[in-house]
Motif scaffolding. Structure first.
Motif, PDB file in Angstrom:
ATOM      1  N   HIS A 145       0.830  -1.212   0.000  1.00  0.00           N
ATOM      2  CA  HIS A 145       0.000   0.000   0.000  1.00  0.00           C
ATOM      3  C   HIS A 145       0.852   1.245   0.000  1.00  0.00           C
ATOM      4  CE1 HIS A 145      -1.978  -2.985   2.857  1.00  0.00           C
ATOM      5  NE2 HIS A 145      -2.739  -3.036   1.777  1.00  0.00           N
TER       6      HIS A 145
ATOM      7  N   HIS B 119       0.630   4.462   2.216  1.00  0.00           N
ATOM      8  CA  HIS B 119       0.004   4.947   3.449  1.00  0.00           C
ATOM      9  C   HIS B 119       0.244   6.454   3.569  1.00  0.00           C
ATOM     10  CE1 HIS B 119      -0.679   1.062   5.820  1.00  0.00           C
ATOM     11  NE2 HIS B 119      -0.053   0.637   4.746  1.00  0.00           N
TER      12      HIS B 119
ATOM     13  N   ILE C 182      -3.978   3.230   5.194  1.00  0.00           N
ATOM     14  CA  ILE C 182      -3.870   2.900   3.760  1.00  0.00           C
ATOM     15  C   ILE C 182      -4.611   3.964   2.952  1.00  0.00           C
ATOM     16  CG2 ILE C 182      -4.538   1.243   1.970  1.00  0.00           C
ATOM     17  CD1 ILE C 182      -4.558  -0.917   4.215  1.00  0.00           C
TER      18      ILE C 182
ATOM     19  N   VAL D 287       4.405   0.610   2.020  1.00  0.00           N
ATOM     20  CA  VAL D 287       4.596  -0.518   2.933  1.00  0.00           C
ATOM     21  C   VAL D 287       4.234  -1.811   2.195  1.00  0.00           C
ATOM     22  CG1 VAL D 287       4.009  -1.547   5.160  1.00  0.00           C
ATOM     23  CG2 VAL D 287       3.957   0.947   4.907  1.00  0.00           C
TER      24      VAL D 287
ATOM     25  N   HIS E 288       3.637  -5.766   3.017  1.00  0.00           N
ATOM     26  CA  HIS E 288       3.333  -6.576   4.195  1.00  0.00           C
ATOM     27  C   HIS E 288       3.587  -8.060   3.928  1.00  0.00           C
ATOM     28  CE1 HIS E 288       0.995  -3.157   6.049  1.00  0.00           C
ATOM     29  NE2 HIS E 288       0.920  -2.810   4.772  1.00  0.00           N
TER      30      HIS E 288
HETATM   31 CU   LIG Z   1      -0.008  -1.225   4.163  1.00  0.00          CU
END
Ligand SMILES: [Cu+2]
Length: 204
Positions: free
Chosen positions: A76, A78, A112, A166, A168
């Motif tokens: 994402h 953020h 997000i 980011v 994950h």
């Molecule tokens: Cu994220």
């Protein structure tokens, strides 16, 4: 004489062409930004990301390696106006378990705002659309998607260096898959390994 004249007229014209070719597009709100992706929980991973902003459309290019292989990696952009506009540090580990969860990272990078899916919607609601994220075959993630529409506020945040990428998905117990007793702070039906941040980079 005729040749000299022709050259004299051509040279400035060529100079103009060169200047137009080399100069960045003049339209406002156009920028190329970069994020160096550094490990958050997964110390074997690293990567780079580029975000081209043109008006309210972005193109995102990411390359990373050392990720949990062949597992979906939610990724994402953020941003939060109140966030620190940076990646989390161990001081953000508020529950003291030596891992940074996505929620624990939020004061650093905010919520997000764009889901970097491989197809379909890219809105925040697609944040855990696990079947639409890159799976890092062999641990290597290679991603590019253009024409991602964002709001003026998000485009501005990216241009001003306030947004954070980011990626994950980590493997805390080293068994090669997402599992373990600890549930995700984002979706209790998923293990925390599936959603904990692996890589993070502030877009500058
Ligand atoms: Cu994220």
């Amino acid at each position: 004489m005729r040749r000299t004249t022709a050259l004299a007229m051509t040279a400035p014209a060529l100079g103009l062409v060169a200047a137009l070719t080399l100069a960045p597009p003049a339209s406002a709100g156009t920028a190329t930004t970069h994020a160096s992706l550094q490990p958050v929980n997964d110390h074997n991973a690293a990567g780079q990301a580029f975000v081209d902003v043109k008006g309210n459309k972005i193109t995102v290019t990411m390359a990373a390696h050392g990720l949990v292989p062949d597992q979906p990696h939610a990724a994402h952009i953020h941003f939060g106006a109140e966030a620190r506009h940076e990646c989390p540090v161990m001081a953000d580990d508020t529950d003291g378990n030596h891992h940074i969860s996505t929620t624990e990272g939020a004061p650093a990078y905010g919520p997000i705002v764009v889901s970097l899916t491989t197809f379909g919607p890219t809105d925040p609601g697609s944040g855990l659309a696990i079947d639409r994220f890159d799976t890092a075959p062999g641990g290597t993630l290679s991603y590019q998607r253009g024409q991602i529409k964002v709001s003026q506020d998000i485009a501005k945040a990216i241009n001003e260096g306030q947004a954070v990428i980011v990626i994950h998905g980590v493997d805390h117990n080293g068994d090669g898959t997402y599992d373990g007793a600890a549930a995700s702070d984002l979706d209790p039906s998923l293990p925390t390994e599936a959603t904990d941040p692996a890589l993070c980079g502030a877009i500058r």
